[in-house]
Design a protein around this motif. Sequence first.
Motif, mmCIF file in Angstrom:
data_model
loop_
_atom_site.group_PDB
_atom_site.id
_atom_site.type_symbol
_atom_site.label_atom_id
_atom_site.label_comp_id
_atom_site.label_asym_id
_atom_site.label_seq_id
_atom_site.Cartn_x
_atom_site.Cartn_y
_atom_site.Cartn_z
ATOM 1 N N ILE A 100 1.906 -21.913 94.086
ATOM 2 C CA ILE A 100 2.171 -21.724 95.516
ATOM 3 C C ILE A 100 3.660 -21.933 95.807
ATOM 4 O O ILE A 100 4.266 -21.165 96.553
ATOM 5 N N ALA A 101 4.250 -22.957 95.195
ATOM 6 C CA ALA A 101 5.661 -23.276 95.454
ATOM 7 C C ALA A 101 6.573 -22.103 95.114
ATOM 8 O O ALA A 101 7.513 -21.810 95.852
ATOM 9 N N TYR A 102 6.272 -21.420 94.012
ATOM 10 C CA TYR A 102 7.165 -20.355 93.562
ATOM 11 C C TYR A 102 6.755 -18.952 94.002
ATOM 12 O O TYR A 102 7.571 -18.043 93.980
ATOM 13 N N GLN A 103 5.500 -18.789 94.414
ATOM 14 C CA GLN A 103 5.025 -17.442 94.758
ATOM 15 C C GLN A 103 4.718 -17.285 96.246
ATOM 16 O O GLN A 103 4.248 -16.240 96.665
ATOM 17 N N GLN A 104 4.912 -18.321 97.040
ATOM 18 C CA GLN A 104 4.521 -18.283 98.456
ATOM 19 C C GLN A 104 5.237 -17.193 99.240
ATOM 20 O O GLN A 104 6.382 -16.860 98.893
ATOM 21 N N PRO A 105 4.583 -16.662 100.293
ATOM 22 C CA PRO A 105 3.189 -16.925 100.675
ATOM 23 C C PRO A 105 2.226 -16.219 99.725
ATOM 24 O O PRO A 105 2.515 -15.124 99.251
ATOM 25 N N ILE A 106 1.093 -16.870 99.446
ATOM 26 C CA ILE A 106 0.159 -16.366 98.445
ATOM 27 C C ILE A 106 -1.272 -16.664 98.869
ATOM 28 O O ILE A 106 -1.528 -17.673 99.526
ATOM 29 N N THR A 107 -2.180 -15.763 98.541
ATOM 30 C CA THR A 107 -3.591 -15.954 98.892
ATOM 31 C C THR A 107 -4.311 -16.691 97.763
ATOM 32 O O THR A 107 -3.819 -16.765 96.635
ATOM 33 N N ARG A 108 -5.472 -17.225 98.079
ATOM 34 C CA ARG A 108 -6.282 -17.928 97.069
ATOM 35 C C ARG A 108 -6.649 -16.992 95.913
ATOM 36 O O ARG A 108 -6.600 -17.376 94.753
ATOM 37 N N THR A 109 -6.976 -15.732 96.242
ATOM 38 C CA THR A 109 -7.326 -14.762 95.198
ATOM 39 C C THR A 109 -6.153 -14.518 94.265
ATOM 40 O O THR A 109 -6.317 -14.426 93.044
ATOM 41 N N GLU A 110 -4.959 -14.431 94.819
ATOM 42 C CA GLU A 110 -3.763 -14.226 93.994
ATOM 43 C C GLU A 110 -3.493 -15.436 93.101
ATOM 44 O O GLU A 110 -3.076 -15.287 91.946
ATOM 45 N N ILE A 111 -3.750 -16.630 93.634
ATOM 46 C CA ILE A 111 -3.615 -17.854 92.830
ATOM 47 C C ILE A 111 -4.588 -17.802 91.656
ATOM 48 O O ILE A 111 -4.241 -18.093 90.509
ATOM 49 N N GLU A 112 -5.838 -17.402 91.959
ATOM 50 C CA GLU A 112 -6.876 -17.347 90.927
ATOM 51 C C GLU A 112 -6.568 -16.280 89.877
ATOM 52 O O GLU A 112 -6.868 -16.459 88.700
ATOM 53 N N ASP A 113 -5.931 -15.184 90.299
ATOM 54 C CA ASP A 113 -5.530 -14.138 89.349
ATOM 55 C C ASP A 113 -4.508 -14.684 88.354
ATOM 56 O O ASP A 113 -4.539 -14.355 87.170
ATOM 57 N N ILE A 114 -3.600 -15.532 88.839
ATOM 58 C CA ILE A 114 -2.569 -16.116 87.968
ATOM 59 C C ILE A 114 -3.174 -17.190 87.059
ATOM 60 O O ILE A 114 -2.919 -17.210 85.856
ATOM 61 N N LEU A 162 13.436 -25.239 99.690
ATOM 62 C CA LEU A 162 12.785 -24.667 98.510
ATOM 63 C C LEU A 162 13.799 -24.184 97.480
ATOM 64 O O LEU A 162 13.488 -24.066 96.298
ATOM 65 N N GLU A 163 15.047 -23.911 97.930
ATOM 66 C CA GLU A 163 16.089 -23.454 97.001
ATOM 67 C C GLU A 163 16.403 -24.527 95.956
ATOM 68 O O GLU A 163 16.972 -24.240 94.911
ATOM 69 N N GLU A 164 16.047 -25.782 96.261
ATOM 70 C CA GLU A 164 16.341 -26.876 95.332
ATOM 71 C C GLU A 164 15.272 -27.048 94.252
ATOM 72 O O GLU A 164 15.390 -27.929 93.398
ATOM 73 N N LEU A 165 14.221 -26.235 94.297
ATOM 74 C CA LEU A 165 13.189 -26.318 93.250
ATOM 75 C C LEU A 165 13.820 -26.045 91.889
ATOM 76 O O LEU A 165 14.725 -25.205 91.778
ATOM 77 N N PRO A 166 13.353 -26.749 90.840
ATOM 78 C CA PRO A 166 13.903 -26.464 89.512
ATOM 79 C C PRO A 166 13.642 -25.012 89.146
ATOM 80 O O PRO A 166 12.582 -24.474 89.481
ATOM 81 N N PRO A 167 14.590 -24.348 88.466
ATOM 82 C CA PRO A 167 14.393 -22.932 88.150
ATOM 83 C C PRO A 167 13.251 -22.733 87.166
ATOM 84 O O PRO A 167 12.968 -23.603 86.341
ATOM 85 N N LEU A 168 12.597 -21.588 87.286
ATOM 86 C CA LEU A 168 11.563 -21.226 86.321
ATOM 87 C C LEU A 168 12.208 -20.983 84.969
ATOM 88 O O LEU A 168 13.367 -20.569 84.897
ATOM 89 N N PRO A 169 11.446 -21.229 83.876
ATOM 90 C CA PRO A 169 12.005 -20.928 82.558
ATOM 91 C C PRO A 169 12.400 -19.457 82.467
ATOM 92 O O PRO A 169 11.723 -18.590 83.023
ATOM 93 N N GLU A 170 13.524 -19.195 81.796
ATOM 94 C CA GLU A 170 13.959 -17.811 81.612
ATOM 95 C C GLU A 170 12.928 -17.076 80.775
ATOM 96 O O GLU A 170 12.385 -17.631 79.824
ATOM 97 N N SER A 171 12.627 -15.821 81.142
ATOM 98 C CA SER A 171 11.669 -15.052 80.352
ATOM 99 C C SER A 171 12.314 -14.673 79.030
ATOM 100 O O SER A 171 13.495 -14.381 78.953
ATOM 101 N N ASP A 172 11.496 -14.730 77.995
ATOM 102 C CA ASP A 172 11.964 -14.427 76.644
ATOM 103 C C ASP A 172 10.979 -13.445 76.044
ATOM 104 O O ASP A 172 9.785 -13.677 76.049
ATOM 105 N N ASP A 173 11.479 -12.345 75.507
ATOM 106 C CA ASP A 173 10.588 -11.317 74.975
ATOM 107 C C ASP A 173 9.707 -11.843 73.858
ATOM 108 O O ASP A 173 8.631 -11.322 73.600
ATOM 109 N N SER A 174 10.159 -12.899 73.173
ATOM 110 C CA SER A 174 9.373 -13.415 72.052
ATOM 111 C C SER A 174 8.222 -14.288 72.508
ATOM 112 O O SER A 174 7.324 -14.591 71.747
#
Length: 198
Positions: A100-114, A162-174
């Motif tokens: 929720i913190a990183y994807q907001q606004p988000i529905t319960r169904t979208e949370i469950e999909d993740i 919310l800008e102060e949230l720790p950054p998400l890990p960088e995506s890595d193709d591996s």
Amino acid sequence: MEIDELKAVAEGLLFASGDEGITIKQLYRILDVSESAALHIIEELKFDYESSDRGLMIMQSHDVLHLTTKPEHSSYFKKLLELPQTSRMSQAALETLAIIAYQQPITRTEIEDIRGVKSDRPVQTLLARSLIEETGRKDSVGRPILFGTSKDFLTYFGLTSLEELPPLPESDDSDDDSNEADLFFERFSDEIDKNLND
């Protein structure tokens, strides 16, 4: 199904229905019994609960049945509410809060999909702790509720925005998505523990 088993299932349904309760009609349809049989089951349960060594009772408001605590024990529940709440949250609640913190606004169904699993309980836990709140409804079929983090969330984690949230890990193709998510949730959990222990 024997009467004792039907009673056990009915008791479970009453518990699972929570604050909303369950109607007699819903009960006899789910149990696949007649209305009179469902009423008989409820009467038997009510009789069982009337015993002094039971802590619950069935309350009926119009056609809706609720499983609730006994009024004579209210002083003990008041003491429970006055106790400091444990700060530990379940892994499911942490994962849901992170999403929720990183994807907001988000529905319960979208949370469950993740997450890949039902998330009703974690969402309710987070709402009860005022860490998330309803922010509106999505303009789609059924107009599902959108969730976002609350001001209490920012306070809880010592953030001003919310800008102060720790950054998400960088995506890595591996790495596949699940490994990236695991790393993120682990980092987020560490962040929570650090804030709780400060």
